[in-house]
Design a protein around this motif. Structure first.
Motif, mmCIF file in Angstrom:
data_model
loop_
_atom_site.group_PDB
_atom_site.id
_atom_site.type_symbol
_atom_site.label_atom_id
_atom_site.label_comp_id
_atom_site.label_asym_id
_atom_site.label_seq_id
_atom_site.Cartn_x
_atom_site.Cartn_y
_atom_site.Cartn_z
ATOM 1 N N GLY A 27 32.203 23.707 -3.954
ATOM 2 C CA GLY A 27 31.103 24.101 -3.597
ATOM 3 C C GLY A 27 30.046 25.109 -4.063
ATOM 4 N N ILE A 29 26.612 27.949 -3.562
ATOM 5 C CA ILE A 29 25.578 28.414 -2.629
ATOM 6 C C ILE A 29 24.147 28.278 -3.233
ATOM 7 C CG2 ILE A 29 24.978 30.501 -1.151
ATOM 8 C CD1 ILE A 29 27.901 31.209 -1.356
ATOM 9 N N ILE A 49 28.980 32.914 4.513
ATOM 10 C CA ILE A 49 28.510 31.865 4.276
ATOM 11 C C ILE A 49 29.758 30.902 4.713
ATOM 12 C CG2 ILE A 49 27.875 30.037 2.610
ATOM 13 C CD1 ILE A 49 25.717 32.178 3.133
ATOM 14 N N ILE A 50 31.015 31.188 4.521
ATOM 15 C CA ILE A 50 31.992 30.195 4.903
ATOM 16 C C ILE A 50 32.067 29.901 6.540
ATOM 17 C CG2 ILE A 50 34.580 30.095 5.102
ATOM 18 C CD1 ILE A 50 34.701 30.822 2.127
ATOM 19 N N GLN A 51 31.783 31.175 7.259
ATOM 20 C CA GLN A 51 31.764 31.217 8.748
ATOM 21 C C GLN A 51 30.703 30.205 9.105
ATOM 22 O OE1 GLN A 51 31.861 34.809 10.735
ATOM 23 N NE2 GLN A 51 31.012 33.978 12.684
ATOM 24 N N GLU A 52 29.390 30.351 8.514
ATOM 25 C CA GLU A 52 28.421 29.678 8.941
ATOM 26 C C GLU A 52 28.655 28.131 8.453
ATOM 27 O OE1 GLU A 52 24.568 30.545 8.446
ATOM 28 O OE2 GLU A 52 24.817 32.584 8.045
ATOM 29 N N TRP A 53 29.394 27.952 7.494
ATOM 30 C CA TRP A 53 29.772 26.404 6.779
ATOM 31 C C TRP A 53 30.728 26.007 7.839
ATOM 32 C CZ3 TRP A 53 34.582 24.368 6.015
ATOM 33 C CH2 TRP A 53 34.399 23.069 5.474
ATOM 34 N N GLY A 56 29.012 24.564 10.773
ATOM 35 C CA GLY A 56 28.427 23.007 10.403
ATOM 36 C C GLY A 56 29.628 22.056 10.457
ATOM 37 N N TRP A 57 30.523 22.351 9.813
ATOM 38 C CA TRP A 57 31.636 21.415 9.809
ATOM 39 C C TRP A 57 32.177 20.888 11.342
ATOM 40 C CZ3 TRP A 57 36.855 21.256 11.560
ATOM 41 C CH2 TRP A 57 37.525 20.596 11.015
ATOM 42 N N LYS A 60 29.374 18.656 12.655
ATOM 43 C CA LYS A 60 29.044 17.278 11.997
ATOM 44 C C LYS A 60 30.400 16.195 12.137
ATOM 45 C CE LYS A 60 29.134 15.285 7.256
ATOM 46 N NZ LYS A 60 29.147 15.237 5.971
ATOM 47 N N TYR A 130 39.123 32.426 -0.908
ATOM 48 C CA TYR A 130 38.032 31.604 -1.885
ATOM 49 C C TYR A 130 37.992 32.223 -3.648
ATOM 50 C CZ TYR A 130 34.708 35.426 -1.247
ATOM 51 O OH TYR A 130 34.107 36.862 -0.858
#
Length: 252
Positions: A27, A29, A49-53, A56-57, A60, A130
């Motif tokens: 991925g 950013i 960002i990963i927490q927000e991702w 989103g996951w 979805k 990560y």
């Protein structure tokens, strides 16, 4: 619209690893402002960002969840929005090439919070290790699902590993629970973790008053909520295990 499905933290961990194959994907950013677009290459922003991702996951994949508006205390996410005392999920991420650098919580506030809300002790920690290369490509090197005591240990001057600066305790800090073992082992149980919290409260002048009766209140609160007795050992019975003395090296 279909009703959101209910998954546990274990279900999510399994799905990320074995269905989405999170350790095999890449991925980036990207940041847009006006007609300028860049790829972010600063590693220190990846964790948030990963927490927000992940939220989103979850959306979805139509998985039920609700974010916690109190960002200072675990959990980040309620996986059972109708009962916010179970299926609690905290999301953490760190640069895999360094030691885990995230915070668990503010020490003093957390010690009070778990007495009032003992179910917080059973928050599951979904932890992303990560990597980011020079081109800004992000990969997940490893993924763990842990209880809080499985990522915490003692330290030289306190029974609980904490951020200690200018003679002030700030945050509870995790330890490196993977790879080579350090001198200080991870806590073997929730009760041992609670013992370390109690002794740190007692030993630290700013929380010495708070430590009075803390063990009794914690045990009673847990019993009231879960209907289960727990025994918090005295730290002196555990210290040798979790704060082992330094063994001098033999001279040749």
């Amino acid at each position: 619209m279909e009703k959101p499905i209910r998954l546990t933290a274990e279900d999510i961990y399994y799905r990320l690893l074995n269905i989405d194959k999170i350790k095999t994907v890449e991925g980036q950013i990207r940041f847009y402002l006006g007609n300028v677009s860049i790829i972010v290459k600063q590693k220190d922003v990846v964790g948030n960002i990963i927490q927000e991702w992940l939220e989103g996951w979850l959306s979805k994949n139509n998985i039920a969840f609700a974010p916690n508006i109190n960002t200072q205390m675990p959990p980040d996410i309620y996986l059972n929005p109708d009962d916010r005392t179970k299926d609690l999920l905290e999301v953490k991420a760190f640069n895999y090439s360094a030691s885990p650098g995230f915070d668990i919580a503010d020490f003093k506030a957390y010690a009070r919070e778990i007495v009032e809300n003992p179910y917080m002790l059973h928050t599951k920690y979904l932890i992303f290790g990560y990597a980011m290369n020079e081109e800004g490509t992000v990969t997940i090197r490893d993924l763990w699902l842990k209880n809080v005591w499985e990522i915490c240990r003692s330290m030289e001057c306190w029974p609980l590993n904490v951020q200690y600066k200018n003679k002030v305790i700030h945050k509870i800090r995790p330890a490196k629970w993977y790879g080579n073992r350090s001198r200080f082992p991870m806590f073997e149980s929730m009760e041992h973790y609670l013992s370390a919290i109690e002794e740190t409260l007692f030993s630290y002048p700013d929380t010495h008053e708070l430590s009075k009766g803390w063990r009794k209140k914690m045990v009673e609160s847990y019993k009231s909520f879960y209907g289960k007795d727990i025994t918090i050992p005295r730290w002196e019975d555990l210290a040798e295990t979790y704060q082992p003395p330094v063994i001098p090296k033999k001279k040749d």
